[in-house]
Each structure stands twice: as structure tokens, then as C-alpha cells.
Design an enzyme around this catalytic site. Structure first.
Site, short mmCIF file in Angstrom:
data_model
loop_
_atom_site.label_atom_id
_atom_site.label_comp_id
_atom_site.label_asym_id
_atom_site.label_seq_id
_atom_site.Cartn_x
_atom_site.Cartn_y
_atom_site.Cartn_z
N ASP A 152 -6.95 4.32 -4.74
CA ASP A 152 -7.58 4.17 -3.43
C ASP A 152 -8.14 5.51 -3.15
O ASP A 152 -8.50 6.35 -4.27
CB ASP A 152 -6.54 3.77 -2.30
CG ASP A 152 -7.31 3.58 -0.97
OD1 ASP A 152 -8.08 2.18 -0.93
OD2 ASP A 152 -7.26 4.34 -0.07
N LYS B 151 0.82 -1.09 0.06
CA LYS B 151 -0.12 0.06 -0.01
C LYS B 151 0.87 1.20 -0.03
O LYS B 151 2.05 1.24 0.52
CB LYS B 151 -0.80 0.15 1.25
CG LYS B 151 -2.03 0.89 1.19
CD LYS B 151 -3.16 0.31 0.50
CE LYS B 151 -4.49 1.18 0.23
NZ LYS B 151 -5.53 0.52 -0.22
P1 NDP Z 1 -13.13 7.61 -2.86
O1 NDP Z 1 -12.16 8.41 -2.69
O2 NDP Z 1 -13.69 7.24 -4.15
O3 NDP Z 1 -14.43 7.93 -1.82
C1 NDP Z 1 -14.20 7.90 -0.52
C2 NDP Z 1 -15.53 8.41 0.09
O4 NDP Z 1 -15.44 8.31 1.53
C3 NDP Z 1 -15.95 9.90 -0.18
O5 NDP Z 1 -17.47 9.73 0.02
C4 NDP Z 1 -15.23 10.71 0.98
O6 NDP Z 1 -15.99 11.80 1.16
C5 NDP Z 1 -15.63 9.74 2.11
N1 NDP Z 1 -14.54 9.80 3.32
C6 NDP Z 1 -13.20 9.87 3.00
N2 NDP Z 1 -12.59 9.94 4.13
C7 NDP Z 1 -13.64 10.42 5.08
C8 NDP Z 1 -13.58 10.52 6.44
N3 NDP Z 1 -12.39 10.70 7.13
N4 NDP Z 1 -14.96 10.53 7.16
C9 NDP Z 1 -16.02 10.38 6.52
N5 NDP Z 1 -16.15 10.16 5.08
C10 NDP Z 1 -14.75 9.87 4.33
O7 NDP Z 1 -12.47 6.28 -2.29
P2 NDP Z 1 -13.07 4.58 -2.54
O8 NDP Z 1 -14.67 4.65 -2.65
O9 NDP Z 1 -12.14 4.11 -3.77
O10 NDP Z 1 -12.54 4.02 -1.19
C11 NDP Z 1 -13.54 4.09 -0.04
C12 NDP Z 1 -12.99 2.97 0.91
O11 NDP Z 1 -12.97 1.53 0.14
C13 NDP Z 1 -11.51 3.09 1.46
O12 NDP Z 1 -11.73 2.60 2.84
C14 NDP Z 1 -10.88 2.11 0.58
O13 NDP Z 1 -9.58 1.80 1.44
C15 NDP Z 1 -11.74 1.31 0.47
N6 NDP Z 1 -11.46 0.42 -0.67
C16 NDP Z 1 -11.48 0.84 -2.04
C17 NDP Z 1 -10.99 0.07 -3.21
C18 NDP Z 1 -11.46 0.59 -4.43
O14 NDP Z 1 -11.03 -0.30 -5.32
N7 NDP Z 1 -11.59 1.79 -4.71
C19 NDP Z 1 -10.87 -1.36 -3.09
C20 NDP Z 1 -10.94 -2.14 -1.38
C21 NDP Z 1 -11.47 -1.02 -0.52
P3 NDP Z 1 -15.68 13.29 0.46
O15 NDP Z 1 -16.35 13.01 -0.96
O16 NDP Z 1 -16.41 14.36 1.45
O17 NDP Z 1 -13.99 13.07 0.34
#
Ligand code: NDP
Length: 455
Positions: A153, A113
Site C-alpha cells: 500500500d 490491513k
Molecule cells: P504510493 O505510495 O505509491 O503513492 C501515494 C501517492 O499519494 C504519492 O504521490 C504521495 O505523495 C501521495 N500522498 C500520500 N499521502 C498523501 C497526503 N497525505 N496528501 C497528499 N498526497 C499524499 O501509494 P499507492 O499509489 O499504492 O496508493 C494510493 C492510494 O490508493 C491509497 O489510498 C491506497 O490505499 C490506495 N490503493 C492502493 C492499491 C495498490 O494496489 N497500491 C490498491 C487499492 C487502493 P508523495 O510522493 O509526496 O509521498
């Protein structure tokens, strides 16, 4: 092992170790104990300076990292996160999770990572491109198609992967599959953007089928989802396709709740506005959210959805780590929630997991992210396979492989939980938390023994 000031890594480490210790694994095969101190130290951590120029012509500097945690099963594989909260504790926890998650896909991938404390919010497209180029200028020397293949991510989507890929190619004079999540016309895999969200829902389909002896499906189920990024959007679309009702989404500023269900058009609007880093609060003024001048969703500022959604059947935390507290877990269960599966990595706090696990006797079933969100990295593995062969599979081919991987991942977690359960005779559903951790660990540990990493 766990160093001081690594709370997130400590939490991930404790989750694995207590799942192993609270099973019959060590009494059946005591040699596996020797693996824990070895597997919990990264093979290598790279830390570097990223200097870049903002739109005002000024210098800015950020920290860059890559944790190359374990290569027993294949090249290091895991995403890059660009977020101001990024630090080594967070990247070690994510890399550690990734090792066992990748093992659960059945594909040949090690765990890693990386990322930066760069905050992409409020940055112009040019600034993002210059940052990505500067970041890759450092990272390029440590990655390679057979060495380490990062992906996206939080804060790293298709646009950032494109800029970083272009920077690598120029620097190395070499077109190879060194990143996954690439554009569909230049080496990317169909279904990669959808994979984590779709895979999550495929995993939960199996949970529902098993728990109800095939009597129930997603049809008519109320589903609470947090987040509104990549994972949340595609999980929501797949739930709707399967006949479920998505009653919530959220972001870092607040949550939206919809009793009648969030629609695909609304999700599409969120998808394009999030690329411009708009907040949900701003997005819901768009016309798809206002029917006849009346808001179709309720916005709750500063809130996560869990205590606001009312009765739900399924909860899919899909934003970030530790986004479900013990009290929120209790509220979900009191409101009838039976299935909780993490789209996010370590979405639930330890207290929340304890609540879910204690409720297995009441037919509540919890799936940890390392199993339920493995679909993203699984299709990244399929992207690597397509790049090696210089071919592109069809949407149907990739989707069907993803489905098979997620179904088999569920079966593996279930069967392993049954095999190594210390509480075999107690009532309730087998622990997928234990099943996922034990199954992933055994696969990695066996490879480490074979390769002489542990003896
Ligand atoms: P994105 O950046 O596309 O979306 C993240 C989302 O989470 C946004 O809605 C963001 O809000 C919100 N967010 C981020 N940080 C916080 C916080 N501290 N408190 C509240 N809301 C928060 O990321 P992903 O959808 O790709 O990833 C989401 C999760 O899934 C993570 O934990 C990631 O590690 C996990 N994941 C992702 C994978 C992938 O393929 N993308 C694979 C496996 C796991 P805002 O828009 O306001 O920033």
C-alpha cells in the site's frame, strides 16, 4: 463498533451503514441488520513493537499493526502501509473497506490491513531493508498462505515486499505465497503493479459506456488524476492508451497541470524518481518536462489538482483518503466533470460524496474506491491462485481476467443499486455508492450466517 478517537473508521462505518439504511435492503430482509454490529468489530487486532538499527548504528522504534478484520470469504487479505500517519483508526477504516471490496472481486478473500508509522522518506535502502526485516520478525507468526496474505500500500512497493518475503522465508524455512506483489521472477503475478490503476480505468470505461448508451469512450476525454504513486501512474498510462488526456498529477507537496496532456515518458520519469522519494517539484526539472527550455507543465505548490484543472470529463482521486473536499467536488462539477471514481481508499470526504450523489440527476456519476480500486486486490487474488498451482499466467491472461472482474464488479454494483434503490422512481443514474456497499455487504453477511458468525 466504533471506539472514540477513530474518525476515519467512523467515516467508513457510517458510509456503509447509511448506504444500507437508505435502501430497501432491511425492509426486504430485516435479518441483515444483525450483521452490522458483528461485522464492524475486527476478528483480531495485532499490535507490536518494531525495533531496528539505523545507518548511524542507533536504535529506532516504531509501532507495527495488523488488523485481521474478517475471514468469512477467505484468508485475511489487504495491504501494509508504511507512513507516519498510520494509526489504528486508519487501519481499521482500510481493513473495513477491504472486506467488502474483496467480496466485490468475486474471489475468496477476507479483509485485513496493516502497517507501521515508520516513515520511509529520507531512509537509505539499507535502512529500509533493516526495517522490513524487523517488521516481518514480528508479523511472521501471524500470517500464512491460508491465514493472512498481506500486500503493498502507501510506502510499500515491490522492494519492501521483497525484503519482507526474504525475511519471512529465512525465519520460517518455508517458501509460500504469504505476500502478494512479489517480484515477477519469484512468484509475483504479471500485471500486479499495474492492476489498481488499470482496473480503475476499466471500471470507468463501463461507467462511460452505460451513461452514454455506448456512444462515448475515454477517447478525447480530459482526465484529472491526483497522486503520482503506483495507482496514479498506471491509471494515467491506461487513460493515455485509451485516447484520453491526463491533465494533472500531484504529490504530498503540490500538483502539476498540463493542458496538452502528461506524456508516457513523463510518467516513466516520475515512476523512477518516486522510487528515490523525490518530489514532483524536483522531478519536473528533468529534460522530459522541458521542451526547448520551456516547462511543459505548470507546478502549483501545496495544491491538490481539482480546482486548478479547468474543464475535465473525469476525475480519479488516487493519492490518499479525504483528498476531495465538498468545495472541490462542486468545482469539478461546475467545470463539467461527469465521472468521478476513486483509485484511493475513501478518497472523497463525506461532503464531497454528498455533492456527487446529489448531482446524479444531472448525470454526474461517482464510484467509491471499494468498487473502483478493487483491481489491485483482484490481481493479488490471482497471484495467490498462481502460487497455489506453482504456475505463472501470461500478461494477456491476467489482464483479461482483471478486465472481466472489473466489468463484472461494475455490473454487480449497477444491478444491486437498481434492485435495492429506495428512490427507484426518481430521475438520475443509480447510486454506485449504494450498489457497491450493498453488494459487498450481502456477500459477506451470507457467508457469516452460513458459518455461524451471526445467527
Ligand atoms: P504510493 O505510495 O505509491 O503513492 C501515494 C501517492 O499519494 C504519492 O504521490 C504521495 O505523495 C501521495 N500522498 C500520500 N499521502 C498523501 C497526503 N497525505 N496528501 C497528499 N498526497 C499524499 O501509494 P499507492 O499509489 O499504492 O496508493 C494510493 C492510494 O490508493 C491509497 O489510498 C491506497 O490505499 C490506495 N490503493 C492502493 C492499491 C495498490 O494496489 N497500491 C490498491 C487499492 C487502493 P508523495 O510522493 O509526496 O509521498
Amino acid at each position: 463498533m466504533v471506539l472514540p478517537n477513530e474518525p476515519e473508521f467512523k467515516q467508513a462505518y457510517n458510509e456503509l451503514v447509511s448506504a444500507l439504511e437508505d435502501s430497501t435492503l432491511f425492509s426486504q430482509s430485516p435479518e441483515y441488520k444483525k450483521v452490522i454490529p458483528v461485522v464492524s468489530i475486527p476478528e483480531r487486532i495485532i499490535q507490536f513493537r518494531v525495533t531496528w538499527e539505523n545507518d548511524k548504528g542507533e536504535i529506532e522504534v516504531n509501532n507495527g499493526f495488523r488488523v485481521q478484520f474478517n475471514s468469512a470469504l477467505g484468508p485475511y487479505k489487504g495491504g501494509l502501509r508504511f507512513h507516519p500517519t498510520v494509526n489504528l483508526s486508519i487501519l481499521k477504516f482500510l481493513g473495513f473497506e477491504q472486506i467488502f471490496k474483496n467480496a466485490l472481486t468475486g474471489l475468496s478473500m477476507g479483509g485485513g490491513k496493516g502497517g507501521s508509522d515508520f516513515n520511509p522518506k529520507g531512509r537509505s535502502d539499507n535502512e529500509i531493508r533493516r526495517f522490513c526485516t524487523a517488521f516481518m520478525r514480528q508479523l511472521a507468526r501471524y500470517i500464512g498462505a491460508d491465514t493472512d496474505v498481506p500486500a503493498g500500500d502507501i510506502g510499500v512497493g515491490g522492494r519492501e515486499v521483497g525484503y519482507m518475503f526474504g525475511a519471512y522465508k529465512q525465519m520460517q524455512n518455508n517458501w509460500s505465497g504469504i505476500l502478494t506483489g512479489k517480484g515477477l521472477t519469484w512468484g509475483g503475478s504479471l500485471i500486479r503493479p499495474e492492476a489498481t490503476g488499470y482496473g480503475l480505468v476499466y471500471y470507468v470505461e463501463k461507467m462511460i459506456e452505460k451513461a452514454t448508451n455506448g456512444k462515448e469512450t475515454f477517447k478525447g476525454k480530459k482526465v484529472a488524476i491526483s497522486g503520482s504513486g503506483n495507482v496514479a501512474q498506471y491509471a494515467a498510462l491506461k487513460v493515455i492508451e485509451l485516447g484520453g488526456i491526463v491533465v494533472s498529477l500531484s504529490d504530498s507537496k503540490g500538483a502539476i497541470i498540463s493542458e496538452s496532456g502528461i506524456t508516457p515518458d513523463q510518467i516513466a520519469e516520475i515512476g523512477s524518481a518516486k522510487l528515490k522519494h523525490k518530489s514532483l517539484h524536483e522531478i519536473i526539472s528533468a529534460s522530459v518536462f522541458t521542451q526547448g527550455g520551456k516547462a511543459s507543465v505548470e507546478y502549483i505548490e501545496g495544491a491538490r489538482p481539482w480546482v486548478h484543472v479547468g474543464q475535465v470529463d473525469v476525475a480519479l482521486p488516487s493519492a490518499t483518503q479525504n483528498e476531495v473536499s465538498g468545495d472541490e467536488a462542486k468545482a469539478l462539477i461546475q467545470n463539467g466533470c461527469k465521472f468521478i471514481a476513486e483509485g484511493s481508499n475513501m478518497g472523497s470526504t463525506k461532503e464531497a460524496i454528498d455533492v456527487f450523489e446529489e448531482s446524479r440527476s444531472k448525470d454526474v456519476w461517482y464510484a467509491p474506491g471499494k468498487a473502483s480500486n478493487a483491481g489491485g486486490v483482484a490481481v493479488s487474488g490471482l497471484e495467490m491462485a498462481q502460487n497455489s498451482q506453482r504456475v505463472q499466467w501470461t500478461t494477456e491472461e491476467v489482464d483479461s481476467k482483471l478486465k472481466t472482474i472489473m466489468y463484472e464488479c461494475f455490473d454487480n454494483c449497477y444491478e444491486t443499486a437498481v434492485k435495492y434503490s429506495a428512490d427507484k422512481n426518481s430521475e438520475g443514474l443509480p447510486s454506485l455508492l449504494k450498489g457497491a456497499n450493498i453488494a459487498g455487504f450481502i456477500k459477506v453477511a451470507d457467508a457469516m450466517f452460513s458459518q455461524g458468525d451471526v445467527f
